[in-house]
Design an enzyme around this catalytic site. Structure first.
Site, short mmCIF file in Angstrom:
data_model
loop_
_atom_site.label_atom_id
_atom_site.label_comp_id
_atom_site.label_asym_id
_atom_site.label_seq_id
_atom_site.Cartn_x
_atom_site.Cartn_y
_atom_site.Cartn_z
N LYS A 203 28.67 -42.33 -4.03
CA LYS A 203 27.23 -42.56 -3.97
C LYS A 203 26.50 -41.24 -3.69
CE LYS A 203 23.86 -45.31 -1.45
NZ LYS A 203 23.61 -46.39 -0.51
N GLU A 209 36.49 -36.14 1.06
CA GLU A 209 37.74 -36.61 0.45
C GLU A 209 37.60 -36.70 -1.07
OE1 GLU A 209 36.08 -37.95 2.93
OE2 GLU A 209 37.40 -38.77 4.48
N GLY A 263 27.18 -48.68 0.08
CA GLY A 263 28.51 -48.40 -0.47
C GLY A 263 29.42 -49.62 -0.44
N ARG A 264 29.44 -50.32 0.69
CA ARG A 264 30.37 -51.45 0.84
C ARG A 264 29.91 -52.70 0.10
NH1 ARG A 264 28.09 -49.54 5.35
NH2 ARG A 264 26.66 -50.85 6.52
N GLU A 349 32.06 -51.98 9.29
CA GLU A 349 31.07 -50.92 9.06
C GLU A 349 29.66 -51.51 9.09
OE1 GLU A 349 30.43 -48.18 5.37
OE2 GLU A 349 31.91 -47.16 6.58
N HIS A 380 56.43 -63.14 8.96
CA HIS A 380 57.67 -62.53 9.44
C HIS A 380 57.37 -61.22 10.16
CE1 HIS A 380 59.86 -65.53 7.12
NE2 HIS A 380 58.90 -65.36 6.23
N LYS A 508 32.74 -36.89 10.77
CA LYS A 508 32.62 -36.06 9.55
C LYS A 508 32.11 -34.68 9.91
CE LYS A 508 31.18 -39.64 6.25
NZ LYS A 508 30.09 -40.08 5.40
O1 F6P Z 1 32.02 -42.67 5.60
C1 F6P Z 1 31.47 -43.88 5.30
C2 F6P Z 1 30.90 -43.94 3.93
O2 F6P Z 1 29.65 -43.37 3.90
C3 F6P Z 1 30.88 -45.37 3.43
O3 F6P Z 1 29.77 -46.06 3.87
C4 F6P Z 1 30.96 -45.18 1.97
O4 F6P Z 1 31.37 -46.36 1.33
C5 F6P Z 1 31.97 -44.08 1.88
O5 F6P Z 1 31.70 -43.26 2.98
C6 F6P Z 1 31.95 -43.29 0.60
O6 F6P Z 1 30.71 -42.69 0.39
P1 F6P Z 1 30.31 -42.07 -1.01
O7 F6P Z 1 30.32 -43.17 -2.01
O8 F6P Z 1 28.96 -41.47 -0.82
O9 F6P Z 1 31.34 -41.03 -1.37
#
Ligand code: F6P
Length: 539
Positions: A203, A209, A263-264, A349, A380, A508
């Site tokens: 987003k 990452e 995002g979620r 979240e 199990h 972060k």
């Molecule tokens: O770190 C949390 C977050 O901001 C989430 O809310 C989001 O889904 C995820 O990181 C990834 O964010 P982006 O889509 O901006 O890379």
């Protein structure tokens, strides 16, 4: 006393009274319990009758929802008001699955034309890749997609793919999320760059990452195809079009969405682009239709027959009425085995907050810990603790009435297990019963005295069963929308903003500060433990 405070007091009292009755005895006392606590919506059946609430406690929970103005909050969300107050944004993921002629507005501005335009581009691109009209740089069709994203840009599409993927896909779909080179190396080891389309989903297009994996993927493509040709193997999904261009992705391969999609809550948008490419647009469209059917139910059903409202209130009852700090989600459906990972983000979240929308500390516990895994395998593993541990953890079972995969007799065994677990949790097994069995076997009395208590089950442990007729794009869409709205209902009752996530920012920022220290480029003050670890780990 305000209406809301009075409703909480009545709710607490009703919960305390309900706690004195065993769940199994509530059925005899409440002849319409099963009918009242079972609700069907959009191909999803919810059985909440094995929850620990009495009919009176359910009434108190519904009164609490009324007093918290769940109906008003629902109307404000659907009207596109900026209910995400801390970010000044509307919350309109429902628009992503709405019909083209729906009238959703963000801050008064209609959104459906833009939604439709992106859908049309997604559908066209998916069709072109699938037909081979869009090819790789060497002229070979794309046979695999590498989807790069994390959190909401990963968990939803990954679950969607698992749920609906064919047994032998024409186009394979792989996912990379973590900033751990091991994941990238393992996932790409047997992929051919000449046949791979890389879809970078973020987003913000700043997430560490995702950007690290995107750079690794671009280098991986370039190493075998060359820098220029690599560009033809890239697509992006983002709200930050300036940043995707700076990364070298041409605008025609960039698919947007909007700041009114969290995002979620974004798997209904272009965030899932990889899935219609791999599965075909028609399947994705049916998934949207399933979400839309649940939206219609949520928007119109009275609170006492409203599936997301009842599921949310069951959680509020367990969390606040009975003090349960966790909930376990256990699909007896291999294709949903990542559901608890998805729900961890969706619920924790969204609702893992200790300050309300009014800036004041919350008066009640919020999101419990969500954990889970697929049945029967978890039977199990951690289910010993679910049956006999000192903490009572409500369980949410998800099952399919019919399965379209594998031998039918295996599915019957799976169903027998899910029903047995729910019944065993509720009914338990008395010590007297165990004792009688041991006596019948001739076990010595001294042994029975120590064995019987250990082999008895207290029971009275609550569970919910969510039953899908079968796992189709429609029922899967309805299930996910059910969970989204349930999470919203809880947030309203708790008085929090379910749509921001400030709690993920601090870590972060600190990682950004520590990285140059590990690279030997900076020294910053830290606590003694962190300083010692940086000293030990720096290159
Ligand atoms: O770190 C949390 C977050 O901001 C989430 O809310 C989001 O889904 C995820 O990181 C990834 O964010 P982006 O889509 O901006 O890379």
């Amino acid at each position: 006393m305000s209406d809301l405070t009075a409703a909480w007091t009545a709710f607490d009292q009703a919960a305390a009274t309900a706690a004195k009755t065993r769940i199994v005895d509530m059925f005899a006392a409440e002849p319409d319990r099963l009918q009242r606590m079972t609700v069907e919506a959009a191909g999803v059946t919810l059985d909440l009758s094995k929850q620990a609430w009495t009919a009176a406690a359910l009434d108190a929970a519904l009164a609490l929802a009324k007093a918290a103005d769940v109906e008003g909050a629902r109307a404000r969300m659907l009207a596109g008001e900026a209910i995400n107050g801390s970010e000044g944004r509307a919350v309109l993921h429902v628009a992503l699955r709405a019909a083209a002629d729906a009238d959703y507005r963000s801050g008064g501005k209609p959104v459906m034309a833009e939604v439709e335009a992106v859908r049309a581009r997604m559908s066209a691109f998916a069709g072109q890749v699938r037909s081979g009209a869009v090819k790789g740089a060497t002229g070979r069709p794309f046979k695999a997609i590498l989807h790069i994203g994390i959190g909401g840009s990963d968990l939803g599409p990954r679950l969607l793919w698992d749920a609906l993927r064919p047994l032998k896909p024409d186009i394979d779909l792989r996912f990379v999320a973590n900033v751990d080179g091991a994941e990238f190396a393992l996932v790409t080891a047997d992929m051919d760059p000449a046949e791979t389309l890389v879809v970078v989903v973020s987003k913000t297009f700043t997430t560490q990452e995702t950007m690290a994996n995107a750079q690794a993927a671009r280098a991986w493509l370039a190493a075998s195809l060359g820098e220029e040709a690599a560009k033809g193997h890239l697509a992006a999904v983002s709200t930050a079009l300036d940043k995707t261009a700076a990364f070298g992705i041409v605008d025609e391969r960039v698919f947007g969405f909007w700041d009114w999609v969290g995002g979620r809550y974004s798997l209904w948008s272009s965030v899932s682009l990889s899935v219609p490419i791999a599965l075909g647009w028609e399947v994705f469209d049916r998934f949207l239709a399933g979400g839309r059917a649940m939206d219609e139910h949520f928007a119109t059903a009275p609170l006492e027959r409203n599936a997301p409202v009842l599921l949310g209130l069951a959680q509020v009852f367990n969390r606040n009425g009975l003090g349960r700090g966790a909930r376990s989600v256990v699909p007896y459906a291999h294709r949903l085995n990542r559901l608890s990972n998805f729900l961890q983000q969706l619920e924790m979240e969204s609702n893992g907050k200790s300050v309300g929308s009014d800036g004041k500390p919350v008066a009640h516990g919020t999101a419990p810990v969500v954990f889970g895994g697929e049945g029967t395998t978890v039977q199990h593993a951690y289910f010993q603790a679910m049956h006999q541990g000192t903490d009572v953890t409500p369980v949410e079972f998800i099952a399919l009435a019919r399965s379209d995969d594998g031998p039918a007799d295996m599915h019957q065994k799976l169903l027998a297990n899910v029903l047995a677990q729910a019944e065993a949790l509720m009914v338990g097994r008395s010590e007297a019963d165990v004792r009688a069995e041991l006596e019948a076997k001739g076990t010595p009395a001294a042994e029975i005295a120590t064995l019987a208590p250990q082999r008895a089950f207290a029971g009275n442990r609550p569970s919910t069963l969510i039953l899908l007729d079968r796992l189709t794009p429609e029922t899967f869409g309805a299930l996910i929308a059910l969970y989204e709205h349930k999470t919203f209902v809880e947030g309203v009752v708790w008085g929090i903003n379910s749509f921001d996530q400030w709690g993920v920012e601090l870590g972060k920022a600190m990682a950004g500060r520590i990285l140059p220290e590990l690279e030997g480029k900076a020294v910053n003050p830290h606590d003694p433990s962190t300083t010692a670890l940086i000293g030990r780990l720096k290159g």
